[in-house]
Design a protein around this motif. Structure first.
Motif, short mmCIF file in Angstrom:
data_model
loop_
_atom_site.label_atom_id
_atom_site.label_comp_id
_atom_site.label_asym_id
_atom_site.label_seq_id
_atom_site.Cartn_x
_atom_site.Cartn_y
_atom_site.Cartn_z
N THR A 55 -4.87 0.29 -8.15
CA THR A 55 -3.88 1.31 -8.50
C THR A 55 -3.29 0.99 -9.87
OG1 THR A 55 -1.89 0.22 -7.59
CG2 THR A 55 -3.31 1.43 -6.04
N SER A 56 -2.44 1.88 -10.37
CA SER A 56 -1.82 1.67 -11.68
C SER A 56 -0.59 0.78 -11.61
CB SER A 56 -1.42 3.01 -12.30
OG SER A 56 -0.47 3.68 -11.47
N ARG A 70 0.83 -1.20 0.00
CA ARG A 70 0.00 0.00 0.00
C ARG A 70 0.87 1.26 0.00
NH1 ARG A 70 -2.93 -0.82 4.51
NH2 ARG A 70 -4.44 -2.05 3.33
N ALA A 101 2.59 1.60 -3.46
CA ALA A 101 1.67 2.05 -4.51
C ALA A 101 1.33 3.53 -4.33
CB ALA A 101 0.41 1.21 -4.49
N ALA A 102 1.15 3.95 -3.08
CA ALA A 102 0.79 5.35 -2.81
C ALA A 102 1.92 6.31 -3.13
CB ALA A 102 0.37 5.50 -1.35
#
Length: 300
Positions: A80-81, A50, A53-54
């Motif tokens: 997410t991408s 997480r 990704a952020a």
């Protein structure tokens, strides 16, 4: 390609620092820098994924471990991408077999570098413990009892053979209980239920003829057998690739599965214990992008 991060579970059945090192070496030969993050406790992989990704720093978040580690990493990055990469280091590695992901570190690194991906739709388990994502399959009943009874130490030592030991033990200890299963709200009766996104089981064994990874539904296999002898025949048919021909089993397609029974029927997903019934399963509202070859693998 941006940087990549490799999230590894040191307790996975076939964890190997040398394989990870070779993978990183070949990956970095093409340019992208790799960061290695090691999990320290159950659920840590989700937090690491997480955060990665952020941050927006990584094009790929790579799970180095087994199906349980992959599911934890996927839970942190779904929607997410970022692209999920898989370096198979677990005992069964069912998802890697399903998506034709190379076990060889050099070919796997080349696959990541190419940037191709397949979009899949994982599922969620909803239990008293909360919501948990699974990428390959979940089960309720005898199959889950086997997972609950499998020693993690023995699995790390002998791999999939640990499940065979637990299966024999479960045949004597587990009491088959018939329960109600609501499949898209239509009631059925079963003693064990397997809810699968893929077509494979326990590695390379065929569970269904069709993979539902690219679909927004599940394959649901109902075990309607009530006796131990019938159950043994059903298990053998599974490992012989004849489960679809076995009397006492049915395969359905569904987007939701609910087992309201409060009778504490064991649950597992992606090879990890997930508590007991009641349980509700549904499809994720967001897809997951997984690094695979240039074309999606053939269904089934």
């Amino acid at each position: 390609m941006k940087k990549v991060i490799i999230i590894t579970n040191p307790t996975a059945g076939h964890h190997s620092r040398s394989r990870i090192s070779r993978f990183v070496r070949h990956l970095e030969q093409a340019g992208p820098r790799a960061t290695i993050a090691r999990t320290q406790y159950p659920g840590h992989a989700t937090i690491l994924a997480r955060d990665a990704a952020a941050s927006g720093l990584y094009s790929h978040i790579i799970a180095a471990g087994g199906d349980g580690t992959i599911a934890e990493v996927a839970a942190g990055m779904i929607g997410t991408s970022a692209i999920l990469g898989i370096l198979p280091l677990g005992s069964a590695n069912v998802l890697a077999h399903e998506l034709k992901i190379p076990f060889n570190e050099i070919r796997n690194a080349a696959l990541i570098q190419a940037g191709h991906f397949t979009t899949i739709w994982p599922g969620y388990l909803h239990t008293k413990a909360g919501r948990q994502l699974f990428v390959q399959m979940a089960s309720i009943g005898f199959d889950a009892h086997i997972v609950h009874g499998t020693s993690t130490r023995l699995k790390a030592w002998v791999g999939r053979a640990a499940y065979a030991v637990s299966t024999l033990s479960s045949l004597f200890r587990f009491e088959l209980t018939e329960f109600t299963v609501l499949i898209d709200d239509i009631p059925h009766r079963a003693t064990t239920v397997i809810v699968s996104k893929g077509s494979l089981y326990a590695g390379k064994y065929e569970l269904t003829h069709h993979s539902a990874h690219g679909d927004r539904n599940f394959s649901v296999i109902l075990f309607e057998t009530s006796g131990k002898l019938a159950l043994v025949r059903t298990i053998l048919s599974l490992f012989l690739g004849r489960i679809g021909q076995q009397k006492g089993t049915r395969t359905l397609t569904a987007s939701t599965v609910r087992i309201p029974s409060p009778a504490a029927i064991p649950i597992q997903s992606d090879g990890d214990r997930k508590g007991f019934s009641p349980v509700h399963l549904d499809i994720s509202a967001s897809p997951l992008h997984v690094a695979t070859g240039p074309t999606p693998p053939p269904a089934g």
